[in-house]
Design an enzyme around this catalytic site. Structure first.
Site, PDB file in Angstrom:
ATOM      1  CG  ASN A 116      -0.422   0.773   2.380  1.00 51.76           C
ATOM      2  OD1 ASN A 116      -0.551   1.994   2.455  1.00 51.76           O
ATOM      3  ND2 ASN A 116       0.209   0.059   3.321  1.00 51.76           N
ATOM      4  CG  PHE A 120      -0.836   9.061   6.929  1.00 48.58           C
ATOM      5  CD1 PHE A 120      -0.703   7.696   7.102  1.00 48.58           C
ATOM      6  CD2 PHE A 120       0.100   9.896   7.537  1.00 48.58           C
ATOM      7  CE1 PHE A 120       0.335   7.169   7.871  1.00 48.58           C
ATOM      8  CE2 PHE A 120       1.134   9.385   8.309  1.00 48.58           C
ATOM      9  CZ  PHE A 120       1.247   8.009   8.467  1.00 48.58           C
ATOM     10  CB  SER A 181       3.532   5.607   7.168  1.00 52.40           C
ATOM     11  OG  SER A 181       3.090   5.487   5.830  1.00 52.40           O
ATOM     12  CG  ASN A 183       2.951   4.519   1.818  1.00 47.94           C
ATOM     13  OD1 ASN A 183       3.753   4.166   0.962  1.00 47.94           O
ATOM     14  ND2 ASN A 183       2.241   3.650   2.533  1.00 47.94           N
ATOM     15  CB  THR A 184       3.774  10.687   4.937  1.00 49.12           C
ATOM     16  OG1 THR A 184       2.402  10.295   4.965  1.00 49.12           O
ATOM     17  CG2 THR A 184       3.867  12.189   5.141  1.00 49.12           C
ATOM     18  CE  LYS A 219       2.374   0.126  12.895  1.00 48.91           C
ATOM     19  NZ  LYS A 219       1.000  -0.074  12.373  1.00 48.91           N
ATOM     20  CG  ASN A 248       4.086   1.302   9.533  1.00 47.63           C
ATOM     21  OD1 ASN A 248       3.423   0.806   8.642  1.00 47.63           O
ATOM     22  ND2 ASN A 248       3.797   2.478  10.068  1.00 47.63           N
TER      23      ASN A 248
END
Length: 359
Positions: A116, A120, A181, A183-184, A219, A248
């Site tokens: 993925n 967010f 994450s 993805n940011t 996390k 994560n």
């Protein structure tokens, strides 16, 4: 039956479309008290041996749903009815944002994995808070996972997290600072001890000021170097955090993993993450002992995985991808089998086996 349904029907449709359809179905279920109650009575963990107390919170079972599924806290009661011991919502940001461009969710069925790069996507902290205030009709432990708004520069990241925490910490049974994450852009840079210290310090002050003193966890990513894992562990102990969630998703693509076109970037979860997640857990346990709670997530598929994480020092375990591939009865089935295993090993409770094989 579910495996056949998944491979022959669900896997033929766009992964994100199926996700949104499932979330909407659970939101409807959450509004049906009779049906929701019947499902909860048949599937929720009720065996006293499964109960565990972590960072002052009582959990009916050690297996919970990881953040990522219920991004806007819209279907918590339905998820609790399916047998999870707790539900972690989010990641939620201070301000609403659409996330990254589609396609951004990919199934790796052969590897029982998911990639993925959602980014967010959520309706923001204020909208999530309104949902969390609604009566649930069921007893459920709710964790709230918060992250940085994408458009906020790193120099303003602490204030952005604090804004989010002020809105959500009073409504959470525990709060999670997500700095892991992939993805940011730039988010993982906040995992360095120098940048993480002021962030956790400020958010902890917010969490500590709530009526019940909301427990605070952080996390972390599986891709950290061992020295960085140690540094975060030491910082968590120094700041007296309540726990660490490890791990994560990973940006790595382990050898042998079949990566479909378009899924070369983003966070990989599921079976390929299993070994690394377990290694990080063991390193954390060796570093912090039982001074803070460890929550293990990454590649959890069955009761054997949950059992192994408990023995290695995790007090709580989370799953998400394993549930997607395992079906709606996944959590309830694991909790039943875990209770049987505890008795077979002469343990009266989950607490009796935590860290049994830890170095």
């Amino acid at each position: 039956m579910y495996r056949l349904l998944f491979t022959q029907v669900l896997a033929r449709f766009d992964a994100e479309a199926v996700h949104h359809l499932t979330v909407r179905a659970f939101r409807v279920l959450a509004l049906l008290p009779l049906l929701k109650g019947l499902i909860h009575r048949s599937m929720a963990p009720r065996d006293p041996a499964l109960r565990i107390k972590a960072f002052g919170v009582h959990f009916p079972g050690p297996l919970g749903l990881a953040a990522g599924f219920d991004k806007d806290a819209g279907c918590v009661p339905a998820l609790a009815a399916l047998g999870f011991g707790f539900v972690e919502v989010g990641t939620i940001t201070a301000h609403a944002q659409p996330g990254n461009a589609r396609p951004r969710l990919f199934r790796l069925v052969r590897d029982r994995a998911i990639v993925n790069r959602m980014g967010f996507n959520n309706a923001g902290a204020h909208a999530a808070a309104a949902r969390l205030r609604r009566p649930r009709g069921l007893p459920v432990v709710v964790g709230v996972n918060i992250g940085k708004t994408k458009v906020v520069p790193e120099s303003e990241a602490v204030a952005d997290y604090v804004t989010c925490a002020k809105e959500l910490a009073p409504l959470a049974d525990y709060l999670v600072v997500n700095v892991s994450s992939p993805n940011t852009p730039g988010l993982r840079d906040l995992q360095t001890a120098g940048k993480l210290r002021p962030l956790l310090t400020e958010v902890k002050q917010v969490a500590a000021a709530t009526t019940r003193r909301t427990p605070l966890l952080v996390k972390i990513a599986p891709d950290l170097a061992d020295d960085d894992i140690d540094a975060i562990a030491d910082l968590a102990v120094e700041l007296e955090l309540d726990g660490i969630i490890a791990t994560n998703t990973t940006i790595e693509r382990p050898p042998g993993v079949h990566v479909p076109p378009g899924a070369e970037t983003g966070g990989l979860s599921g079976r390929p993450l299993k070994d690394r997640s377990l290694r990080v857990l063991r390193r954390l346990r060796a570093r912090v002992g039982d001074r803070i709670t460890l929550v293990s997530v990454g590649g959890v598929e069955d009761v054997d995985d949950v059992w192994e994480r408990l023995l290695a020092g995790a007090s709580l375990v989370q799953g998400y991808t394993g549930w997607i591939y395992g079906g709606p009865f996944w959590a309830a089935r694991i909790h039943r089998r875990l209770a049987m295993r505890l008795r077979r090993h002469g343990a009266k409770s989950v607490q009796d086996v935590i860290g049994r094989t830890a170095a």
